[in-house]
Design an enzyme around this catalytic site. Structure first.
Site, PDB file in Angstrom:
ATOM      1  N   ASP A 132       0.552  -9.977   1.859  1.00 14.33           N
ATOM      2  CA  ASP A 132       1.708  -8.271   1.832  1.00 14.33           C
ATOM      3  C   ASP A 132       2.316  -9.854   0.122  1.00 14.33           C
ATOM      4  O   ASP A 132       3.183  -8.268  -0.396  1.00 14.33           O
ATOM      5  CB  ASP A 132       2.030  -8.271   2.833  1.00 14.33           C
ATOM      6  CG  ASP A 132       1.851  -7.994   4.168  1.00 14.33           C
ATOM      7  OD1 ASP A 132       0.333  -7.249   4.203  1.00 14.33           O
ATOM      8  OD2 ASP A 132       1.587  -8.433   5.666  1.00 14.33           O
ATOM      9  N   GLY A 175       0.308  -3.608   3.812  1.00 20.82           N
ATOM     10  CA  GLY A 175       1.564  -4.403   3.719  1.00 20.82           C
ATOM     11  C   GLY A 175       2.914  -3.841   4.373  1.00 20.82           C
ATOM     12  O   GLY A 175       3.768  -4.400   4.003  1.00 20.82           O
ATOM     13  N   GLY A 190      -4.832   3.118 -11.528  1.00 22.37           N
ATOM     14  CA  GLY A 190      -4.483   3.955 -12.405  1.00 22.37           C
ATOM     15  C   GLY A 190      -3.751   4.910 -11.423  1.00 22.37           C
ATOM     16  O   GLY A 190      -3.705   5.942 -11.931  1.00 22.37           O
TER      17      GLY A 190
END
Length: 341
Positions: A132, A175, A190
Site C-alpha cells: 500500500d 490499498g 494509462g
C-alpha cells in the site's frame, strides 16, 4: 550498554514481495556481526505461542527471489483488543527465548504492536513492508514497486481485450484506505480516470463526461482505475460487507454501461497483487533496510523505524515517525488526467 547477542525477526500483517529479501539481510548482517537470530513464525501470533527457530546463514539461501514470507504471517486481533496484557506475554516470551531486540517487518498494525511491545520492555526496530505504500514516515515501502508492476501487467492484458471488444474495464486495485497503489498503477496502465480515497469526485463529471468527450475524438476503449478503499461514492456504488460499506465494482460498471452505452466490465485484481517475485527495486531496498535495521540494533538504538528519505535509508524514532501524515501525490494525479485523453 548491554551487548546484543540475540535478536528476533518476524513478519506481520499482509505479505509483500521483498519481505524475504529483508529477512535475508537481517539474518546475514546479524550473523556477520556475531549476533544470533531467531526467526518467529506467523508474526505476533507465533511469538505469543513461542513458535520460533534458530536461523543460520543457509536458512535464508535462495529466498531473495521469492515472494511472500518464509516466516509466514498471520493476523492477531487479540493484540489490538488487549494490547497491554498481550504485550506483557510477548515480552515474557522474548525473555524466555533470549531475544534482546526484535525486528518487525510489516505495516501500520505491525508498528503499533511494536510500540506496545517496546512499552513492555522489548526494544523493537521496524521495517516498512506493505504494497500500500502507506507508512507515513517513509517515502517507500517494501513490495510497492512489485505490486505496481503486477497491476500494470494485468491492466495491459485487460487493455488488449478492451481494444478487441470496444469495452470499458473498471479495475479495482488494493490499498485499504489509501490510493497510492491505485494512482501509480492507473498512471502506468494509462487509465482514463483514476479514483482514490483521498480525492472526492463526482462520477458523472469525472468519468461519464470524460468518456463521452473522448468518444467524440474516436476513442473506443477505456480503463478506469479505482482504489478498493473509496468510501465517499453514492450508496448505489456500495454494498454491505461484515457491517461495513464496501465498493461494489460491478454496480459501478453497470452504471457506466447504462450512462454511456459502452459495454463495461468490472475486474477485481484481488490478492494476486501481493504475490510474485519481487522486482529489482524491492530486492535492493529490502536488503538495504534489513541490513540497516540490524546495524541500528547493534548500535544500541531501539524503538526506531527504518525509512526511506530522499532515496536514503535512515532511522527515525518510531512514535514520532508514525505521527506524520502521508499525502497522495496530487501533481501526479493531475498530470495523469491531463494526458489520459
Amino acid at each position: 550498554m548491554e551487548m546484543i547477542k540475540k535478536i528476533g525477526v518476524l513478519t506481520s500483517g499482509g505479505d509483500a514481495p521483498g519481505m524475504n529479501a529483508a529477512i535475508r539481510a537481517v539474518v546475514r548482517e546479524a550473523l556477520t556481526r556475531g549476533v544470533e537470530v531467531v526467526g518467529i513464525r506467523r508474526g505476533y501470533a507465533g511469538l505469543y505461542e513461542k513458535d520460533y527457530y534458530n536461523m543460520d546463514l543457509r536458512s535464508v539461501s535462495n529466498i531473495l527471489l521469492k515472494g511472500g514470507t518464509i516466516l509466514h504471517s498471520a493476523r492477531f486481533p487479540q493484540f489490538a483488543e488487549d494490547p497491554e496484557n498481550v504485550a506483557r506475554v510477548l515480552a515474557e516470551n522474548c525473555c524466555e527465548i533470549g531475544i534482546q531486540s526484535l525486528v518487525t517487518i510489516g505495516g501500520d498494525g505491525t508498528f503499533r504492536g511494536a510500540l506496545d511491545l517496546a512499552k513492555a520492555g522489548i526494544p523493537c526496530v521496524g521495517i516498512p513492508g506493505t504494497i500500500d505504500n502507506d507508512i507515513s514516515c517513509s517515502e517507500y515501502t517494501i513490495g510497492y514497486d512489485t505490486a505496481i508492476n503486477t497491476c500494470m501487467e494485468l491492466g495491459d492484458k485487460l487493455r488488449d481485450t478492451s481494444q478487441s471488444h470496444d469495452r470499458c474495464y473498471i479495475v479495482e486495485i488494493m490499498g485499504n484506505k489509501v490510493g497510492h497503489l491505485a494512482l501509480a498503477a492507473g498512471v502506468a496502465m494509462g487509465a482514463t480516470s483514476i479514483i482514490v480515497p483521498e480525492i472526492e469526485i463526482d462520477v458523472d463529471e469525472h468519468v461519464i463526461k470524460r468518456i463521452e468527450k473522448f468518444k467524440q475524438t474516436g476513442k473506443k476503449n477505456y480503463i478506469i482505475a479505482i482504489a478498493e478503499g473509496v468510501k465517499y461514492l453514492p450508496d448505489c456504488f456500495m454494498k454491505e460487507s461484515k457491517g461495513k460499506k464496501k465498493l461494489d465494482t460491478n454496480a459501478f460498471a453497470e452504471y457506466i454501461q447504462e450512462k454511456t452505452g459502452l459495454e463495461a466490465r468490472a475486474s477485481v485484481l484481488g490478492h494476486v497483487q501481493r504475490g510474485g517475485a519481487p522486482s529489482a527495486r524491492d530486492r535492493i531496498v529490502a536488503s538495504q533496510m534489513g541490513a540497516f535495521a540490524t546495524e541500528v540494533i547493534c548500535q544500541g538504538k531501539s524503538n526506531r523505524v527504518v525509512v526511506m528519505e530522499n532515496e536514503m535509508v535512515v532511522s527515525r524514532v518510531m512514535s514520532e515517525a508514525l505521527s506524520v501524515k502521508k499525502t497522495i501525490n496530487y501533481d501526479l494525479y493531475e498530470m495523469a488526467h491531463r494526458i489520459s485523453i
